[in-house]
Scaffold this active site. Structure first.
Site, PDB file in Angstrom:
ATOM      1  N   ASN A   9       1.988  -1.575  -3.120  1.00  0.00           N
ATOM      2  CA  ASN A   9       2.574  -1.884  -4.426  1.00  0.00           C
ATOM      3  C   ASN A   9       3.976  -2.435  -4.209  1.00  0.00           C
ATOM      4  OD1 ASN A   9       3.498  -1.993  -7.031  1.00  0.00           O
ATOM      5  ND2 ASN A   9       3.725   0.223  -7.265  1.00  0.00           N
ATOM      6  N   LYS A  11       5.991  -3.756  -6.358  1.00  0.00           N
ATOM      7  CA  LYS A  11       6.904  -3.613  -7.503  1.00  0.00           C
ATOM      8  C   LYS A  11       7.602  -4.951  -7.770  1.00  0.00           C
ATOM      9  CE  LYS A  11       7.253   1.140  -6.152  1.00  0.00           C
ATOM     10  NZ  LYS A  11       7.868   2.412  -6.356  1.00  0.00           N
ATOM     11  N   HIS A  95       1.077   3.241 -13.508  1.00  0.00           N
ATOM     12  CA  HIS A  95       2.041   3.660 -12.484  1.00  0.00           C
ATOM     13  C   HIS A  95       3.158   4.446 -13.170  1.00  0.00           C
ATOM     14  CE1 HIS A  95       5.196   3.493  -9.467  1.00  0.00           C
ATOM     15  NE2 HIS A  95       4.224   3.331  -8.599  1.00  0.00           N
ATOM     16  N   GLU A  97       6.204   4.369 -12.953  1.00  0.00           N
ATOM     17  CA  GLU A  97       7.340   3.574 -13.445  1.00  0.00           C
ATOM     18  C   GLU A  97       7.000   2.932 -14.789  1.00  0.00           C
ATOM     19  OE1 GLU A  97       7.923   1.368  -9.824  1.00  0.00           O
ATOM     20  OE2 GLU A  97       8.611   3.218  -8.879  1.00  0.00           O
ATOM     21  N   GLU A 166      -0.079  10.465  -7.453  1.00  0.00           N
ATOM     22  CA  GLU A 166       1.277  10.152  -7.018  1.00  0.00           C
ATOM     23  C   GLU A 166       2.258  11.121  -7.678  1.00  0.00           C
ATOM     24  OE1 GLU A 166       1.603   5.812  -5.625  1.00  0.00           O
ATOM     25  OE2 GLU A 166       1.976   5.833  -7.762  1.00  0.00           O
ATOM     26  N   GLY A 172       9.287   7.009  -3.731  1.00  0.00           N
ATOM     27  CA  GLY A 172      10.550   6.352  -3.385  1.00  0.00           C
ATOM     28  C   GLY A 172      11.654   7.316  -3.011  1.00  0.00           C
ATOM     29  N   SER A 207       5.915   8.107  -0.760  1.00  0.00           N
ATOM     30  CA  SER A 207       6.618   8.049   0.529  1.00  0.00           C
ATOM     31  C   SER A 207       5.679   8.128   1.736  1.00  0.00           C
ATOM     32  CB  SER A 207       7.695   9.134   0.596  1.00  0.00           C
ATOM     33  OG  SER A 207       8.623   8.974  -0.458  1.00  0.00           O
ATOM     34  N   GLY A 228       4.451   2.160  -1.645  1.00  0.00           N
ATOM     35  CA  GLY A 228       5.514   1.332  -2.208  1.00  0.00           C
ATOM     36  C   GLY A 228       6.397   0.777  -1.101  1.00  0.00           C
ATOM     37  N   GLY A 229       7.479   1.477  -0.822  1.00  0.00           N
ATOM     38  CA  GLY A 229       8.495   1.008   0.130  1.00  0.00           C
ATOM     39  C   GLY A 229       7.932   0.513   1.463  1.00  0.00           C
TER      40      GLY A 229
END
Ligand code: PEP
Length: 249
Positions: A9, A11, A95, A97, A166, A172, A207, A228-229
């Site tokens: 993802n 973002k 998600h 967010e 999640e 994150g 993470s 993500g990251g």
């Protein structure tokens, strides 16, 4: 037998140039991903570049969101029909967010899930509790309500529906759920899904990094990861894909 699913993802990262560069670097790795499924979700405007660069590979493309109607007066929204037209296969729905920053509610997500399935997109539905809810030991109650309000009653097609657990406190933040705690939650979620539960992929997000991926992916009820990251760097993402490939052998 559930195939591992690894999703990146991105973002609001990576314009067209960076998307092309990422694809070239990832494909250079010549990863053997025949035994797992992999997708990335670039921002909408980078999707055509991603589709072009990954054409002919086993990396498929998803979107990070979509609207629940096919067209109409919905300024700023994206239709699932437009996504399909581009060659998008997956869509992430709900998600945290989207829920936290944009106020998306489970009842909205239900409409999106129905429309995504109607549009023949594969859906990854995100659920998870906040740190406070976990401290109050309400995590199972919270995910059950999220599933009940957004998904229950919709036919569960394992080819088209996956769930991403999640926990918000792990997204994150560098904090990951203990593999055994994540496994316990995944098992509980599977139990809520009824007769199709055994076939539905439940992936973990929060993470995930090369150093913790193996332990997480080895758990019986963890069928992949939403990342993500660590999906932003092609070398790091490739490392996680390789781990998933090994685990699923
Ligand atoms: C996510 O945003 O879905 C996510 C899991 O992010 P990260 O891997 O950076 O925690």
């Amino acid at each position: 037998m559930r195939r591992l699913l690894i999703g990146g993802n991105w973002k609001m990262h990576k314009g067209i140039r960076e998307t092309r560069e990422f694809a070239k670097r990832l494909l250079k790795k010549e990863l053997n991903i025949s035994n797992i499924d992999v997708f990335v979700t670039p921002p909408f405007t980078s999707i055509p570049a991603a589709i072009e660069e990954f054409a002919g590979s086993r990396v498929t493309i998803g979107a990070q969101n979509m609207f629940w109607e096919e067209d109409g007066a919905y300024t700023g929204e994206i239709s699932p029909v437009f996504l399909k037209e581009l060659g998008v296969e997956w869509v992430i729905i709900g998600h945290s967010e989207r829920r936290r920053i944009f106020g998306e509610m489970d009842k909205d997500l239900r409409k999106k899930i129905k429309m995504a399935l109607h549009s023949r997109l594969k859906v990854v539905i995100c659920i998870g509790e906040t740190e406070e809810e976990r401290e109050e030991k309400r995590e199972k109650e919270v995910v059950e309500k999220q599933l009940k309000d957004s998904l229950f009653g919709i036919e569960l097609d394992p080819e088209r529906i996956s769930i991403a657990y999640e926990p918000l406190w792990a997204i994150g933040t560098g904090k990951t759920a203990e593999p055994t705690d994540a496994e316990e939650m995944h098992r509980a979620i599977r139990g809520l899904l009824g007769e199709k539960g055994e076939e539905i992929r439940i992936i973990y997000g929060g993470s995930v990094k090369p150093h913790n991926a193996e332990e997480l992916l080895k758990q019986d009820n963890i069928d992949g990861a939403l990342i993500g990251g660590s999906s932003l760097d092609p070398e790091v993402f490739a490392e996680i894909i390789e781990i998933a490939g090994r685990v699923s052998c």
